[in-house]
Every structure is written in structure tokens, then in C-alpha cells.
Design a protein around this motif. Sequence first.
Motif, short mmCIF file in Angstrom:
data_model
loop_
_atom_site.label_atom_id
_atom_site.label_comp_id
_atom_site.label_asym_id
_atom_site.label_seq_id
_atom_site.Cartn_x
_atom_site.Cartn_y
_atom_site.Cartn_z
N ASN A 48 -123.34 -56.86 -4.17
CA ASN A 48 -123.49 -55.57 -3.53
C ASN A 48 -122.25 -54.80 -3.97
OD1 ASN A 48 -125.80 -56.28 -1.85
ND2 ASN A 48 -124.25 -57.17 -0.34
N THR A 49 -121.15 -55.41 -4.19
CA THR A 49 -120.25 -54.51 -4.77
C THR A 49 -120.41 -54.24 -6.20
OG1 THR A 49 -118.43 -56.06 -3.39
CG2 THR A 49 -117.54 -54.85 -5.28
N ILE A 50 -120.93 -54.82 -6.94
CA ILE A 50 -121.40 -54.41 -8.16
C ILE A 50 -122.56 -53.21 -8.49
CG2 ILE A 50 -122.20 -55.34 -10.41
CD1 ILE A 50 -120.55 -57.69 -10.07
N GLU A 51 -123.43 -53.43 -7.56
CA GLU A 51 -124.36 -52.64 -7.14
C GLU A 51 -123.97 -51.12 -6.79
OE1 GLU A 51 -127.29 -54.35 -4.70
OE2 GLU A 51 -128.29 -55.18 -6.25
N TYR A 52 -122.70 -51.18 -6.01
CA TYR A 52 -121.94 -50.05 -5.43
C TYR A 52 -121.49 -49.41 -6.65
CZ TYR A 52 -118.27 -46.78 -3.92
OH TYR A 52 -117.74 -45.84 -3.71
N TYR A 53 -120.69 -50.14 -7.59
CA TYR A 53 -120.07 -49.10 -8.66
C TYR A 53 -121.29 -49.05 -9.85
CZ TYR A 53 -115.51 -50.20 -7.07
OH TYR A 53 -114.51 -50.34 -6.32
N LEU A 54 -122.48 -49.62 -9.79
CA LEU A 54 -123.43 -48.97 -10.69
C LEU A 54 -123.91 -48.05 -10.05
CD1 LEU A 54 -125.30 -49.85 -13.10
CD2 LEU A 54 -126.73 -51.24 -11.41
N ARG A 55 -124.18 -47.50 -8.89
CA ARG A 55 -124.57 -46.33 -8.11
C ARG A 55 -123.50 -45.26 -8.29
NH1 ARG A 55 -126.08 -50.04 -4.20
NH2 ARG A 55 -124.38 -49.04 -2.82
N ASN A 56 -122.28 -45.74 -8.47
CA ASN A 56 -121.13 -44.68 -8.35
C ASN A 56 -120.33 -44.80 -9.80
OD1 ASN A 56 -121.26 -43.35 -5.57
ND2 ASN A 56 -121.28 -45.69 -5.26
N PRO A 57 -121.00 -44.53 -10.99
CA PRO A 57 -120.54 -45.03 -12.22
C PRO A 57 -119.00 -44.28 -12.73
CG PRO A 57 -122.16 -43.50 -12.65
CD PRO A 57 -122.15 -43.68 -11.18
N HIS A 58 -118.47 -45.13 -13.25
CA HIS A 58 -117.14 -44.88 -13.96
C HIS A 58 -117.34 -44.39 -15.39
CE1 HIS A 58 -112.99 -45.15 -15.69
NE2 HIS A 58 -112.75 -44.39 -14.66
N PRO A 59 -116.90 -43.63 -16.24
CA PRO A 59 -117.35 -43.68 -17.69
C PRO A 59 -116.87 -44.61 -18.52
CG PRO A 59 -115.71 -42.09 -16.99
CD PRO A 59 -115.92 -42.69 -15.83
N SER A 60 -115.90 -45.44 -17.97
CA SER A 60 -115.42 -46.67 -19.11
C SER A 60 -115.96 -48.00 -18.44
CB SER A 60 -114.06 -46.72 -19.46
OG SER A 60 -113.46 -46.73 -18.21
N ILE A 61 -116.67 -47.95 -17.40
CA ILE A 61 -117.18 -49.50 -16.86
C ILE A 61 -118.84 -49.42 -17.13
CG2 ILE A 61 -117.59 -50.73 -14.59
CD1 ILE A 61 -115.22 -49.59 -13.41
N PHE A 62 -119.29 -50.54 -17.73
CA PHE A 62 -120.72 -50.78 -18.17
C PHE A 62 -121.13 -52.14 -17.45
CE2 PHE A 62 -118.06 -48.66 -21.31
CZ PHE A 62 -119.06 -47.72 -21.70
N ILE A 63 -122.04 -51.75 -16.55
CA ILE A 63 -122.62 -53.07 -15.69
C ILE A 63 -123.95 -53.11 -15.79
CG2 ILE A 63 -122.99 -53.53 -13.21
CD1 ILE A 63 -120.69 -51.63 -12.29
N THR A 64 -124.33 -54.38 -15.92
CA THR A 64 -125.56 -55.03 -16.30
C THR A 64 -125.71 -56.08 -14.87
OG1 THR A 64 -125.30 -54.95 -18.43
CG2 THR A 64 -127.14 -56.43 -17.48
N LEU A 65 -126.98 -55.84 -14.28
CA LEU A 65 -127.39 -56.79 -13.22
C LEU A 65 -128.31 -57.60 -13.83
CD1 LEU A 65 -127.79 -54.43 -10.38
CD2 LEU A 65 -125.79 -55.72 -10.87
N SER A 66 -128.12 -59.10 -13.90
CA SER A 66 -129.25 -59.91 -14.42
C SER A 66 -129.82 -60.63 -13.12
CB SER A 66 -128.44 -61.05 -15.08
OG SER A 66 -129.39 -61.92 -15.62
N ASP A 67 -131.37 -60.56 -13.37
CA ASP A 67 -132.17 -61.41 -12.37
C ASP A 67 -132.09 -62.88 -12.66
OD1 ASP A 67 -132.71 -59.03 -11.06
OD2 ASP A 67 -134.51 -58.78 -12.26
N LYS A 68 -131.46 -63.12 -13.84
CA LYS A 68 -131.68 -64.77 -14.25
C LYS A 68 -130.03 -65.13 -14.54
CE LYS A 68 -133.07 -67.82 -17.76
NZ LYS A 68 -133.67 -68.06 -19.15
N ASN A 69 -129.98 -66.33 -14.03
CA ASN A 69 -128.36 -66.71 -14.44
C ASN A 69 -128.36 -67.23 -15.85
OD1 ASN A 69 -125.92 -68.25 -14.54
ND2 ASN A 69 -125.74 -68.25 -12.33
#
Length: 108
Positions: A48-69
Amino acid sequence: YTKMSLAVLVVNYNSGTAIKDLIESYLKLNSKPDLYILDNSSTDESRNTIEYYLRNPHPSIFITLSDKNLGFSGGVNYLANLSKNSELLCIFNPDCIFSEETFSSIHE
């Protein structure tokens, strides 16, 4: 002499509140390297924390959500491929905290 480009890679899996502390400490830095975060299919509040930063992006943070470990090494390899334009890669665990001194010795 010019600074080399640096990317920080973080593979997250069920790190609880630690990932939030890492991101918040990163945002306080005056000079920010690129930060690449892969959430490795977490099932706790860290997702949930990572999804929050994905919805509220910062120009030098690149986030990927994986459905598979992908595992730790698979996650690092995935992020290394995304950050292939960086000259240096630093791998950090999600429970790390950044300070202004964290990267200073790299450019000395």
C-alpha cells in the motif's frame, strides 16, 4: 571531473513500514540519485505504501509492482535492466535509511 550517474535499487517484499521510512529519508536528501523500487508481490502494508508513491510520483523515483515474486536476485536484475543508463548501481535493502553522507564517498 564530473559525477557519475548513480541508481539505487530496492527490492521490496513484505517490509512493513520500513519501505516508507526509506522513501521518506530519500525525499529529504538534497542531492538525489535515481531510486528504483520493485515490489515483489508483497501481501502486507508495504504494498500500500508503494502504491501510494506510485499514485503520487516523484521525478526521480521509479516504481514497479510485480504480481509475481521474482526473488531477490531476479528483482535486482529486473531493476538493473531498467536503470541501464546509470553508470553505478547501489543495492539497498528496504530497511535502510538515507542521509546526506550516504553517497558522498562515491564521488570523492
